[in-house]
Structure formats: C-alpha cells, structure tokens
Scaffold this motif. Sequence first.
Motif: not given
Length: 250
Positions: A196-218
Amino acid sequence: MDKNLLIFEDPDDLVNRFVELWKEIAGAALREKDEFTAALSGGKTPDPFYRGLAEAVDLPWRRTHLFLADERFVPPDHPDSNYRLIRVSLINRIAIPPGNVHPVDTGRGSPEEAALRYGDEIGRTLHLSGNAWPVFDLIVLGIGEDGHTASLFPGHPVLQEKNEITAAVFLEKSGRHDRITLTLPVFNHAKTIIFLLTGREKASILGQILDGENKSLPAAMVKPESGSIYFLVDAAAGSEVRKSNPGTTI
Ligand code: 6PG
C-alpha cells in the motif's frame, strides 16, 4: 510471479479495491482450507484501509487469523505500537475471535526472545512441521522512502536471514525503536503480497522499485516465488510510474 500495479485517483476507490481483493483472497483460501491467514503492517498508510475492512460486510473473520508483519519493541499501548494501530482501526471494530489475533508479545524479555516466541506462535497456528516455511495467504506491506519494508532496512544483515521465520532488528544508530519482523523468505513464500502506498513522498521510491533500478532495496527483494504481488497506489504515489508501466489500471 504475477505482478499488478493498480493506481486510483479516488481514495475511496483505492480502499474499496483493497477490500475487494481481501475478500477474493480470503474466499479463495477458505475454499481450500479451514483458515485464512494474513499478516499486517503498521505505519501511517494502512489506517484508512483497515477502517475500510472493518466496515465491509460479510468478511469471514471467524475463520481469519491476523498476524503482524513487523512490530516495534514497545508496550502494546505505546503510540508507536503497530498492534495499537491495528487494534484501533480494525480489531476493535470487527467480530473476530480473540484467539485469532496474534500480536507480537513485547511485554517481556529481549527483542530476540520476542522474535523467537513469535516464530513459535506462527509455527503452532499454521501447523508447520520441521523446517517448513509458513505460507501466509496474504501479507500487507508498506514501503518507506528509503525502500524499507516491514522492518527490513537497506543494507541490514537481517536481509540475509535464510533460516528463521522472525528476527529482532536493532536500529540504535538511527534512534528508532528495536523491532521484530517477519523475514524475507516468509514474504517470498506468501501467496499474495499487497503493498500500500499513498502520497507524493512515495512516488520516487515506487518508481525505483518498479523500474528495477536498485535490486538491493528491501521492498524490491520481495518477490513471492509462486505468488502474486499487488501495488495499490494513489495518484500521488503513482505519479512517477505511469508511463513506464503500461499495464497500469486506473
Ligand atoms: C512500520 C512498518 C513499515 C512501514 C513503512 C511505511 O512498522 O513502520 O511496518 O515498514 O510500512 O515504514 O510507513 P508509512 O506507512 O508510515 O509511510
């Protein structure tokens, strides 16, 4: 692994989709076995979702067992207790048998002892034998702006845990409470994960996770082997992922 990104403009639609998904997942589990098992996260995001669940009619609470995905090592009435949030927004409002609710016992001993006791309780309730991993029907998770999920923080040695169901997590340098968490293999054996993610402050991390940029993020390491994963997101949190994720549903 089946991966779904669902973005909603209207906050009520977002909560309603969560409730529908819960109903579908619980229904499917109860067609196969006697009990539906879910582990819930704390943090700020889930409150309206849990309140939505509490208002839903005909959810099978009598046959549902609720656990926590993680907990802060504080007393159950502490403002930072995840169990407190879940109690206030959900448990106090539904007809669930008290024996079906499984908080982490933070009232005695050390965080390590609490983690061991919680692992035993999960083992007993899910009838685990030998070294079997628990298979939760559903685990609801949040994501922190640094990519942590439950109490799995970037670079923390607990991310390497390969044998235990639960672990104590010490975060003394960050000034955060000690915590107890389910481990990564438990998330990766679940049948369904809902982030569950809400709010503008989560936009960047969600982008990184879905784009697979940083696979070591928990949160990026959560990939239930033969399960499904859902990202239920509001428009603000989803603002950086729409273009690169054509499967997006709004
Ligand atoms: C906790 C959580 C944690 C949370 C994220 C997101 O105990 O805090 O389980 O992993 O889900 O930190 O928190 P928010 O929902 O408050 O942004």
